[in-house]
Write an enzyme that holds these catalytic residues in place. Sequence first.
Site, short mmCIF file in Angstrom:
data_model
loop_
_atom_site.label_atom_id
_atom_site.label_comp_id
_atom_site.label_asym_id
_atom_site.label_seq_id
_atom_site.Cartn_x
_atom_site.Cartn_y
_atom_site.Cartn_z
N ASP A 13 10.65 13.68 -18.18
CA ASP A 13 10.93 13.97 -17.06
C ASP A 13 9.60 14.84 -16.24
O ASP A 13 9.54 15.79 -15.63
CB ASP A 13 11.92 15.04 -16.65
N LYS A 16 6.02 11.30 -14.86
CA LYS A 16 5.27 10.26 -15.24
C LYS A 16 5.31 9.10 -14.42
O LYS A 16 4.19 8.37 -14.29
CB LYS A 16 5.67 9.90 -16.62
N GLY A 40 14.39 7.08 -17.42
CA GLY A 40 14.27 6.85 -16.01
C GLY A 40 13.18 7.15 -15.18
O GLY A 40 12.69 8.33 -15.22
N HIS A 41 12.50 6.26 -14.56
CA HIS A 41 11.25 6.57 -13.84
C HIS A 41 11.58 6.30 -12.42
O HIS A 41 12.25 5.52 -12.02
CB HIS A 41 10.04 5.39 -13.83
P1 IMP Z 1 18.78 10.42 -26.46
O1 IMP Z 1 17.78 9.70 -26.24
O2 IMP Z 1 19.93 9.63 -25.49
O3 IMP Z 1 19.52 9.99 -27.99
O4 IMP Z 1 18.96 11.77 -26.13
C1 IMP Z 1 18.36 12.64 -27.07
C2 IMP Z 1 18.00 13.79 -26.13
O5 IMP Z 1 16.56 13.01 -25.61
C3 IMP Z 1 18.48 14.51 -25.40
O6 IMP Z 1 18.62 15.88 -25.33
C4 IMP Z 1 18.23 13.76 -24.26
O7 IMP Z 1 18.69 14.61 -22.88
C5 IMP Z 1 16.81 13.66 -24.07
N1 IMP Z 1 16.20 12.55 -23.43
C6 IMP Z 1 16.53 11.07 -23.92
N2 IMP Z 1 15.57 10.39 -22.81
C7 IMP Z 1 15.15 11.22 -21.75
C8 IMP Z 1 14.34 11.23 -20.70
O8 IMP Z 1 13.93 10.10 -20.39
N3 IMP Z 1 14.01 12.32 -19.94
C9 IMP Z 1 14.74 13.53 -20.53
N4 IMP Z 1 15.27 13.74 -21.60
C10 IMP Z 1 15.58 12.70 -22.08
#
Ligand code: IMP
Length: 426
Positions: A13, A16, A40-41
């Site tokens: 976040d 990017k 998510g962009h």
């Molecule tokens: P997972 O990728 O869903 O397994 O989540 C693992 C950790 O990465 C959690 O703390 C999520 O909130 C964080 N996370 C995963 N993808 C993103 C992202 O695109 N932005 C911010 N945090 C992310």
Amino acid sequence: MSVTSVVGTQWGDEGKGKVVDLMARQADVIVRFQGGNNAGHTVIVNGDKFELHLIPSGILYPEKKSVMGGGMVVNPQALLEEIDALKERNISFDNFYISDTAHLVLPYHMVLDRLEEEMRGSEKLGTTSRGIGPAYVDKAARRGLRMGDLLHRERLAGRLKAALNYHNHILEKAFNQKGFSYQEAFNSLWEAGRRLAPYITNTALLLDRWREEGQHIFFEGAQGTLLDIDHGSYPYVTSSTTVAGGVCHGAGLGPGRIDQVIGVTKAYMTRVGEGPFPTEDKGKEGKRLREEGHEYGVTTGRPRRCGWLDLPLLRHACRVNGINFLALTKIDVLSGHPEIKVATGYMVEGEEFMEMPTDTDLLGRCEPAYDSLPGWEEDISQIKNFDDLPENARKYIDYIEKKMGLPIKLIGVGPERNQVIVRGDL
Ligand code: IMP
């Protein structure tokens, strides 16, 4: 530009999307190399907002190639929904490619993601519940299904049966849950495969060819360095290699082929999910950053935890990614804050640390030592030149450059595509 990669230096976040979009304009090929629809962009083009979770931002340019690399884990249904939504807005998919070695995120991965989180209790990670972790587990355990399997009916049937045998056993026996019907799972997967088939190919080979032809290739990293499976705040990380090295195994390009790495850092910091965050501000300044920076997740809508820039963490990111220059985003959000704090190091039980500890528990006990910089009042969102920024905003940027020993060549001053100050050649 040749071959450039952009990575987040924080917990994702970082904004990017905007930097990626800007760099994508100069590229011929735009590639995602890791992660899935946990990302998510948001890209805003002429007031139109596009939210991309799986598909690279290059898709917004019809003449450019967009590639989903082999290091990704892809939920086929989510991908089809994203494709349909973009096609409805007249976005072309003529130059869209999906690696045949990208792994599939299947419905049982999402169920397991939720069940495993519940089981962790107070040790929960705060995942996005998209099944990302369990899909990477299957990849490493060699029972994953890949995009290429969708092209062969018999093979898909065999691999799905084997995977379901295993997962239904775990779901029923370990979690006391209902398993998945093979026939239903097969039918929906085969159907999805028919629609995705035209895009599935050996993208590593294509990338090498395009590079040989002198095409500019741009890799857009998802998540951020501090969420990297090896270099992040383990176990509060995602399951992929988010650092620049991930380009090599995720997209199948040798390390010597990457010419430049850009690190994106927000002017303050945010985190979603659990885990240490030394500079988190739980008071009114943190709340103000959240509201003024619209710090709510694109993927899950969760409020982000907010705090101040942390130099030991940024230094770590610059080091492990081999960053050549920085992009500083959302500096406009700091306008009106009388004081801007920046962590320069930490104290833990009387001991001083100037670098990020790799021990996550220790990171959790770090008390930051702050420098305090004066803020500015002006709205800077329409400024196009560095020299026109208020003096204290320029001082803040100079300060970060000096501390990191790296230039800041891009400065984001607002959410629109053109709200960015570019300094020198990129
Ligand atoms: P997972 O990728 O869903 O397994 O989540 C693992 C950790 O990465 C959690 O703390 C999520 O909130 C964080 N996370 C995963 N993808 C993103 C992202 O695109 N932005 C911010 N945090 C992310």
